[in-house]
Design an enzyme around this catalytic site. Structure first.
Site, PDB file in Angstrom:
ATOM      1  N   HIS A 131      -2.715   0.803   6.868  1.00  0.00           N
ATOM      2  CA  HIS A 131      -3.049   0.676   5.451  1.00  0.00           C
ATOM      3  C   HIS A 131      -3.355   2.065   4.911  1.00  0.00           C
ATOM      4  O   HIS A 131      -4.009   2.870   5.575  1.00  0.00           O
ATOM      5  CB  HIS A 131      -4.251  -0.252   5.262  1.00  0.00           C
ATOM      6  CG  HIS A 131      -4.574  -0.519   3.822  1.00  0.00           C
ATOM      7  ND1 HIS A 131      -3.711  -1.192   2.980  1.00  0.00           N
ATOM      8  CD2 HIS A 131      -5.645  -0.197   3.077  1.00  0.00           C
ATOM      9  CE1 HIS A 131      -4.262  -1.279   1.777  1.00  0.00           C
ATOM     10  NE2 HIS A 131      -5.434  -0.675   1.809  1.00  0.00           N
ATOM     11  N   HIS A 151      -5.955   1.630  -3.840  1.00  0.00           N
ATOM     12  CA  HIS A 151      -5.003   1.126  -2.856  1.00  0.00           C
ATOM     13  C   HIS A 151      -4.509  -0.256  -3.262  1.00  0.00           C
ATOM     14  O   HIS A 151      -5.101  -0.920  -4.106  1.00  0.00           O
ATOM     15  CB  HIS A 151      -5.656   1.069  -1.469  1.00  0.00           C
ATOM     16  CG  HIS A 151      -6.871   0.193  -1.418  1.00  0.00           C
ATOM     17  ND1 HIS A 151      -6.910  -0.973  -0.719  1.00  0.00           N
ATOM     18  CD2 HIS A 151      -8.092   0.320  -1.998  1.00  0.00           C
ATOM     19  CE1 HIS A 151      -8.092  -1.538  -0.849  1.00  0.00           C
ATOM     20  NE2 HIS A 151      -8.832  -0.760  -1.629  1.00  0.00           N
ATOM     21  N   CYS A 155       0.810  -1.219   0.000  1.00  0.00           N
ATOM     22  CA  CYS A 155       0.000   0.000   0.000  1.00  0.00           C
ATOM     23  C   CYS A 155       0.844   1.271   0.000  1.00  0.00           C
ATOM     24  O   CYS A 155       0.617   2.180  -0.804  1.00  0.00           O
ATOM     25  CB  CYS A 155      -0.994  -0.007   1.151  1.00  0.00           C
ATOM     26  SG  CYS A 155      -0.282  -0.042   2.811  1.00  0.00           S
TER      27      CYS A 155
END
Length: 156
Positions: free
Chosen positions: A116, A128, A68
């Site tokens: 994240h 993402h 990510c």
């Protein structure tokens, strides 16, 4: 004397018209600039079809595989930003903004530890790198909204 006054008046009116036109066209250009803002361009870049489905690779930061924060740093690097490869450090580089103030190109962090990160691309969507590779997800409801922890603006 009357001729000089008429000439001066014409010059004055011409100058006023020029100022009004410049003001009008500067306003039009300012609105057009919103469509070409860096945040908008980052959102366009992150949303490119060529990234969709690139696999998740832990510590990955190129098109052979991304994690990510690697995807975020890769996209931002295309616009001259040098971001670290760690979500916590990326979060700390920017200014926190509220969910309601999100703009294209802002970063959204999930989970209590901000473990994240994705790039907000507008219309309630984030791009993402997750377990299914690079994907676009909605953060308007459900899992991602429930786990949204903070939003950060890197672009000044």
């Amino acid at each position: 004397m009357k001729r000089q006054t008429t000439s001066t008046m014409k010059t004055f009116i011409t100058l006023i018209c020029a100022v009004l036109l410049m003001t009008f066209f500067n306003g039009v250009n300012a609105e057009a600039a919103d469509d070409s803002s860096v945040g908008h361009q980052i959102a366009i870049e992150a949303s490119k079809d060529e990234y969709q489905g690139i696999p998740y690779v832990w510590a990955g930061d190129d098109t052979s595989g991304f994690d990510c924060s690697g995807f975020v740093l890769y996209v931002y690097a295309k616009f001259g930003y040098d971001l670290p490869h760690y979500t916590g450090s990326q979060r700390d580089m920017g200014t926190r903004v509220s969910y309601s103030d999100l703009q294209e190109g802002d970063l959204v962090f999930f989970y209590p530890d901000d473990g994240h990160v994705g790039i907000y691309v507008g219309n309630g969507n984030v791009v993402h790198a997750g377990s299914n590779g690079i994907t676009t997800s909605t953060i308007e409801s459900g899992y991602y909204l429930e786990n949204l922890n903070c939003c950060v603006r890197i672009i000044k």
